[in-house]
Enzyme design. Sequence first.
Site, PDB file in Angstrom:
ATOM      1  N   LYS A 128       3.064  -6.720  -6.608  1.00  0.00           N
ATOM      2  CA  LYS A 128       3.739  -5.514  -7.058  1.00  0.00           C
ATOM      3  C   LYS A 128       5.196  -5.537  -6.611  1.00  0.00           C
ATOM      4  CE  LYS A 128       4.816  -3.495  -3.784  1.00  0.00           C
ATOM      5  NZ  LYS A 128       5.610  -3.858  -2.548  1.00  0.00           N
TER       6      LYS A 128
ATOM      7  N   TYR B  83       3.723   2.811  -3.958  1.00  0.00           N
ATOM      8  CA  TYR B  83       2.441   3.223  -3.364  1.00  0.00           C
ATOM      9  C   TYR B  83       2.237   4.730  -3.525  1.00  0.00           C
ATOM     10  CZ  TYR B  83       2.153  -1.405  -1.286  1.00  0.00           C
ATOM     11  OH  TYR B  83       2.076  -2.760  -1.101  1.00  0.00           O
TER      12      TYR B  83
END
Length: 388
Positions: free
Chosen positions: A142, A228
């Site tokens: 990511k 996140y």
Amino acid sequence: MKDAFASESSRRDFLRTLSLGAGATLLGSSALASPLNWLAPGRKLGVALVGLGNYSTGQLAPALQQTKYCQLAGVVTGSPAKAAQWQQQYGIPAKNCYDYKTFDRLIDNPAIDIVYVVLPNALHAEYVVRAAQAGKHVICEKPMATSVADARHMIAAMEKAGKKFSIGYRLHFEPHNQAMMRLGQSQAYGKISHLAADNGFKFSSGGTPWRVNKKLSGGGPLMDMGIYCLQGCLYTKGQVPVSVTAKFTPETGTGYFKEVEAGVNWQLRFADGTVADCRTSYAENMQGRLRADAANGWFELEPAFGYGGLAGRTSKNDGLLNLPNSNQQAAQLDDFAQCVLLNKSTRVPGQMGLRDVQLLEAIYRAAETGQAVSTKDVVQLIDRTSAH
Ligand code: NAD
């Protein structure tokens, strides 16, 4: 049962084509309970890590010593010294070590089943596409890409190759975050009315310089740590937001943030009016928090997003978030290996990576323009695997 399969590849082909109905007739229910039991004990799927920086060294290689269905089999690095050290430390044969020029020769190496791209963000697209062309299954770290166009290109290349593709979203395999998905999506405390999330750290000169180089990172803490918060709000609420507003937080005078933001605060709005307030920063240490307020109480994690030490609590003190910590990366890697072996879909596919890159772009646009930005057209995908 093992002897029925002459070779590892025929065993794997069999597993891939196994359907529940045919399998039940052929094998009986005890074998069906764990078809992966037929994998030859000595042969796990081979993973090659691409980029041997902090995350590969500190987390992924150690996790690959704990996995059941895959193992560290190769590396791709620009440093001959690192290649030699990893060969020695992990018993990796020289024939499974590549550099960025020889990378494409992976096509001829059956010992490597999965390529895991762990490079600076802007390099993800090139190496995912090249891994697809080498006929490998791929995990990409990511954020998936630094642009929506790159993310789409990566998905198209993986679809063309007909191989499995997932994003390194380790928290989807972590018990506390899975419980947040379950409590939120099942409305265990009633309808969620507000969410809050923050995550950040103080960037220092000892850090990785590419993180504040826009060309390599695509952006600052939002791309790195804020993702996140974004993910947490979506999987807890169980919805994709309809719009975002955002504001950059000021430069701190350190001189690090000439190309990327020092921090950003943003608000996600969901179709039912729920708001999520999120914060991320490279100028402030934050533990990482994910909280939901609902009609009949609240539930939260803090720390919420680290590799371990996660802790949760609820307004009802019911212990629903008193859970064990586990090796997230080992669980993530083994889940992907099972997706390959059993031809299952991953809970964290490329489309989810694309969704998040679309949302990250919308947050940047909102911060730059000061206007609310609609997110109604982003990929509508939520991980509901833990919802029940
Ligand atoms: P890092 O800087 O420690 O490692 C990057 C590696 O890429 C280094 O070995 C470096 O030599 C190599 N590299 C190859 N070409 C390069 C180039 N042109 N410029 C700079 N480096 C180059 O970074 P990291 O912290 O390991 O992060 C790598 C990726 O993993 C990032 O996408 C990051 O977002 C992701 N990450 C994910 C997690 C997670 O929890 N899922 C945690 C940390 C990092």
